[in-house]
Motif scaffolding. Structure first.
Motif, PDB file in Angstrom:
ATOM      1  N   ASP A   1       0.830  -1.203   0.000  1.00  0.00           N
ATOM      2  CA  ASP A   1       0.000   0.000   0.000  1.00  0.00           C
ATOM      3  C   ASP A   1       0.869   1.259   0.000  1.00  0.00           C
ATOM      4  N   LEU A   2       0.211   2.413   0.105  1.00  0.00           N
ATOM      5  CA  LEU A   2       0.872   3.709   0.008  1.00  0.00           C
ATOM      6  C   LEU A   2       1.826   3.993   1.162  1.00  0.00           C
ATOM      7  N   THR A   3       1.656   3.298   2.289  1.00  0.00           N
ATOM      8  CA  THR A   3       2.483   3.580   3.461  1.00  0.00           C
ATOM      9  C   THR A   3       3.642   2.605   3.611  1.00  0.00           C
ATOM     10  N   GLY A   4       3.779   1.636   2.697  1.00  0.00           N
ATOM     11  CA  GLY A   4       4.850   0.664   2.793  1.00  0.00           C
ATOM     12  C   GLY A   4       4.480  -0.599   3.531  1.00  0.00           C
ATOM     13  N   GLN A   5       3.188  -0.790   3.857  1.00  0.00           N
ATOM     14  CA  GLN A   5       2.735  -2.033   4.464  1.00  0.00           C
ATOM     15  C   GLN A   5       2.699  -3.144   3.422  1.00  0.00           C
ATOM     16  N   ILE A   6       3.065  -4.349   3.842  1.00  0.00           N
ATOM     17  CA  ILE A   6       3.023  -5.527   2.984  1.00  0.00           C
ATOM     18  C   ILE A   6       2.156  -6.584   3.652  1.00  0.00           C
ATOM     19  N   TRP A   7       1.284  -7.196   2.846  1.00  0.00           N
ATOM     20  CA  TRP A   7       0.501  -8.338   3.297  1.00  0.00           C
ATOM     21  C   TRP A   7       0.881  -9.544   2.446  1.00  0.00           C
ATOM     22  N   LEU A   8       1.099 -10.681   3.102  1.00  0.00           N
ATOM     23  CA  LEU A   8       1.356 -11.940   2.415  1.00  0.00           C
ATOM     24  C   LEU A   8       0.190 -12.879   2.720  1.00  0.00           C
ATOM     25  N   LEU A   9      -0.432 -13.406   1.666  1.00  0.00           N
ATOM     26  CA  LEU A   9      -1.682 -14.138   1.835  1.00  0.00           C
ATOM     27  C   LEU A   9      -1.658 -15.476   1.097  1.00  0.00           C
ATOM     28  N   ASP A  10      -2.522 -16.385   1.554  1.00  0.00           N
ATOM     29  CA  ASP A  10      -2.713 -17.659   0.881  1.00  0.00           C
ATOM     30  C   ASP A  10      -3.515 -17.422  -0.399  1.00  0.00           C
ATOM     31  N   PRO A  11      -3.061 -17.942  -1.547  1.00  0.00           N
ATOM     32  CA  PRO A  11      -3.747 -17.655  -2.805  1.00  0.00           C
ATOM     33  C   PRO A  11      -5.096 -18.346  -2.963  1.00  0.00           C
ATOM     34  N   GLU A  12      -5.381 -19.366  -2.153  1.00  0.00           N
ATOM     35  CA  GLU A  12      -6.662 -20.056  -2.247  1.00  0.00           C
ATOM     36  C   GLU A  12      -7.689 -19.457  -1.299  1.00  0.00           C
ATOM     37  N   THR A  13      -7.281 -19.234  -0.053  1.00  0.00           N
ATOM     38  CA  THR A  13      -8.231 -18.801   0.976  1.00  0.00           C
ATOM     39  C   THR A  13      -8.197 -17.299   1.243  1.00  0.00           C
ATOM     40  N   LEU A  14      -7.153 -16.611   0.787  1.00  0.00           N
ATOM     41  CA  LEU A  14      -6.902 -15.197   1.084  1.00  0.00           C
ATOM     42  C   LEU A  14      -6.649 -14.965   2.574  1.00  0.00           C
ATOM     43  N   GLU A  15      -6.266 -16.012   3.279  1.00  0.00           N
ATOM     44  CA  GLU A  15      -5.889 -15.872   4.683  1.00  0.00           C
ATOM     45  C   GLU A  15      -4.552 -15.156   4.782  1.00  0.00           C
ATOM     46  N   ILE A  16      -4.455 -14.179   5.695  1.00  0.00           N
ATOM     47  CA  ILE A  16      -3.219 -13.418   5.872  1.00  0.00           C
ATOM     48  C   ILE A  16      -2.198 -14.267   6.629  1.00  0.00           C
ATOM     49  N   ARG A  17      -1.039 -14.452   6.020  1.00  0.00           N
ATOM     50  CA  ARG A  17       0.038 -15.209   6.654  1.00  0.00           C
ATOM     51  C   ARG A  17       1.034 -14.308   7.363  1.00  0.00           C
ATOM     52  N   ALA A  18       1.226 -13.107   6.844  1.00  0.00           N
ATOM     53  CA  ALA A  18       2.155 -12.163   7.469  1.00  0.00           C
ATOM     54  C   ALA A  18       1.770 -10.752   7.058  1.00  0.00           C
ATOM     55  N   ASN A  19       2.107  -9.798   7.910  1.00  0.00           N
ATOM     56  CA  ASN A  19       1.872  -8.380   7.637  1.00  0.00           C
ATOM     57  C   ASN A  19       3.009  -7.602   8.284  1.00  0.00           C
ATOM     58  N   PHE A  20       3.694  -6.754   7.499  1.00  0.00           N
ATOM     59  CA  PHE A  20       4.831  -6.019   8.058  1.00  0.00           C
ATOM     60  C   PHE A  20       4.999  -4.699   7.320  1.00  0.00           C
ATOM     61  N   SER A  21       5.766  -3.797   7.925  1.00  0.00           N
ATOM     62  CA  SER A  21       6.047  -2.494   7.336  1.00  0.00           C
ATOM     63  C   SER A  21       7.476  -2.473   6.807  1.00  0.00           C
ATOM     64  N   THR A  22       7.643  -1.972   5.588  1.00  0.00           N
ATOM     65  CA  THR A  22       8.975  -1.900   4.983  1.00  0.00           C
ATOM     66  C   THR A  22       9.736  -0.655   5.408  1.00  0.00           C
ATOM     67  N   GLY A  23       9.032   0.394   5.832  1.00  0.00           N
ATOM     68  CA  GLY A  23       9.693   1.661   6.125  1.00  0.00           C
ATOM     69  C   GLY A  23      10.162   2.393   4.884  1.00  0.00           C
ATOM     70  N   GLN A  24       9.658   1.995   3.705  1.00  0.00           N
ATOM     71  CA  GLN A  24      10.108   2.581   2.440  1.00  0.00           C
ATOM     72  C   GLN A  24       9.170   3.646   1.893  1.00  0.00           C
ATOM     73  N   GLY A  25       8.137   3.998   2.636  1.00  0.00           N
ATOM     74  CA  GLY A  25       7.095   4.809   2.034  1.00  0.00           C
ATOM     75  C   GLY A  25       6.305   3.941   1.078  1.00  0.00           C
ATOM     76  N   ALA A  26       5.688   4.554   0.083  1.00  0.00           N
ATOM     77  CA  ALA A  26       4.885   3.795  -0.870  1.00  0.00           C
ATOM     78  C   ALA A  26       5.718   2.707  -1.539  1.00  0.00           C
ATOM     79  N   VAL A  27       5.185   1.491  -1.585  1.00  0.00           N
ATOM     80  CA  VAL A  27       5.828   0.388  -2.307  1.00  0.00           C
ATOM     81  C   VAL A  27       5.061   0.174  -3.596  1.00  0.00           C
ATOM     82  N   TRP A  28       5.706   0.520  -4.706  1.00  0.00           N
ATOM     83  CA  TRP A  28       5.054   0.505  -6.016  1.00  0.00           C
ATOM     84  C   TRP A  28       5.143  -0.841  -6.702  1.00  0.00           C
TER      85      TRP A  28
END
Length: 407
Positions: free
Chosen positions: A239-266
């Motif tokens: 997202d625009l703030t550098g947050q990353i979500w890692l999810l299961d491609p079948e269930t869309l269950e969130i496996r991890a969520n973390f901040s990169t500290g990079q600002g927007a991650v394009w």
């Protein structure tokens, strides 16, 4: 967008643009990283600094420059070639040489995304069109969307695209139109793992689409999502703030969520057990799939010098400007000893003719005025992105910071 090029092309092999092998993060761009692609161990990146870089491991093997604006798409091609697409609507095909093999205007508006197609590539644009090129014959065009296209992928035997007209469109192998799926919100980006299509929405929702089946979705944030990547085991969303979500491609269950500290991650790439993120800080950073940083991190490239607010305001400047005379070339000239310097005279930087002809001398007053009125009004003809600092106290904090940090 202007199609004129300043400096037709520059391609050099460099050995130490990146961080050390131990650090693993890749630092070579002088502006936000807008596009990422990967083939084997080779990484391809494009940036707002007008450059595309080919990385082998942590070494920048090839640095190219042809576009008159940001590089918004990159794609590896057969036979060791790669393509870059730009804000100028041009597509460059690169070999290993100094100059591009071809450099042509494919679109009237910026290139939005690339996808592989029949040994060549498909290029989607803000003009709503998709250009098809098989690597040998003339291009042909599909009138894909009413307005900006925001994502394009190879899917099945053909293509899939999403656009600001709130449509997901499927295309057959021969380029004829297939089914259309209406979307609930503007799409920011599109990815696929071969089985499903994944859409990052401007409403903060991730949507999973399998043609002929109901769409499933999950709300990740109230902020707009930006980038997305997918493989058989994982989905990565930013997202625009550098947050990353890692999810299961079948269930869309969130496996991890973390901040990169990079600002927007394009831009994002999934590679085995790693996630690569291209951020607003100009870095490409590496992460494990549980969100552990594998590199050293970017951080502020300078001390705060007892002026934390000035250092914070300077963060936006640091992606394009360094404070030392020996830092790597960035999208803008170094600010080392900027005060007292006539505009357009920093050694080694390729200024526009408009700036070279101006009589401005940089002082605390003129720097403050630049950000009060903005580059469009204050330095017309500059390649500097339009930006202003509305707060007088923030302008003063920036000037005070530069007086200490840039001398």
């Amino acid at each position: 967008m202007s199609a004129m090029i300043r400096g037709l092309a520059l391609s050099v092999t460099v050995a130490l643009i990146a961080a050390t092998a131990v650090a693993q993060d890749l630092r070579g761009h002088g502006g936000p990283v807008r596009a990422l692609a990967m083939q084997g161990v080779t990484i391809y990146s494009g940036s707002f600094d007008t450059r595309a870089i080919v990385w082998e491991g942590t070494v920048a093997r090839q640095v190219t420059r042809a576009h008159a604006g940001a590089v918004t798409a990159v794609l590896p091609l057969p036979d060791g070639r790669f393509a870059s697409g730009g804000q100028d609507g041009h597509v460059a095909i690169w070999g290993a040489g100094v100059n591009p093999l071809s450099f042509e205007k494919w679109h009237d508006l910026p290139v939005a995304d690339f996808a592989p197609w029949r040994g060549g590539l498909a290029s989607a644009s803000w003009d709503g069109q998709i250009a098809l090129w098989d690597g040998t014959s003339e291009r042909r065009y599909l009138d894909g969307h009413d307005g900006q296209i925001t994502g394009l992928v190879a899917f099945g035997d053909g293509l899939a695209s999403v656009g600001a007209d709130l449509r997901l469109r499927l295309w057959r192998a021969d380029g004829t139109p297939g089914p259309v799926v209406d979307l609930a919100a503007p799409p920011a980006d599109l990815a696929t793992n071969g089985q499903a299509l994944f859409i990052a929405g401007a409403d903060g929702f991730l949507r999973r689409v399998v043609p002929g089946a109901p769409t499933t979705e999950v709300e990740l944030t109230t902020r707009p999502l930006l980038g997305i990547a997918a493989d058989h085991d994982l989905i990565a969303v930013s997202d625009l703030t550098g947050q990353i979500w890692l999810l299961d491609p079948e269930t869309l269950e969130i496996r991890a969520n973390f901040s990169t500290g990079q600002g927007a991650v394009w831009a994002l790439v999934l590679s085995g057990d790693e996630v690569l993120t291209g951020g607003n800080d100009g870095w490409i950073r590496r992460w494990t799939v549980d969100g552990t940083a594998l590199g050293s991190g970017a951080g502020l490239p300078h001390p705060t010098l007892n002026n934390p607010r000035g250092a914070e305001v300077f963060r936006a400047c640091a992606v394009c400007h360094s404070l030392t005379p020996d830092d790597e070339q960035r999208a803008g000239p170094t600010l080392y000893r900027v005060f007292g310097r006539k505009i357009g005279t920093a050694e080694g930087f390729d200024y526009s003719d408009a700036l070279r002809g101006m009589d401005i001398v940089w002082t605390p007053e003129t720097v403050a005025e630049l950000f009060e009125f903005g580059p469009t009004a204050y330095t017309p003809g500059s390649r500097m992105p339009e930006q202003r600092i509305p707060s007088a106290s923030d302008r003063q904090a920036l000037v005070d910071f530069l007086q200490r940090a840039a001398r």
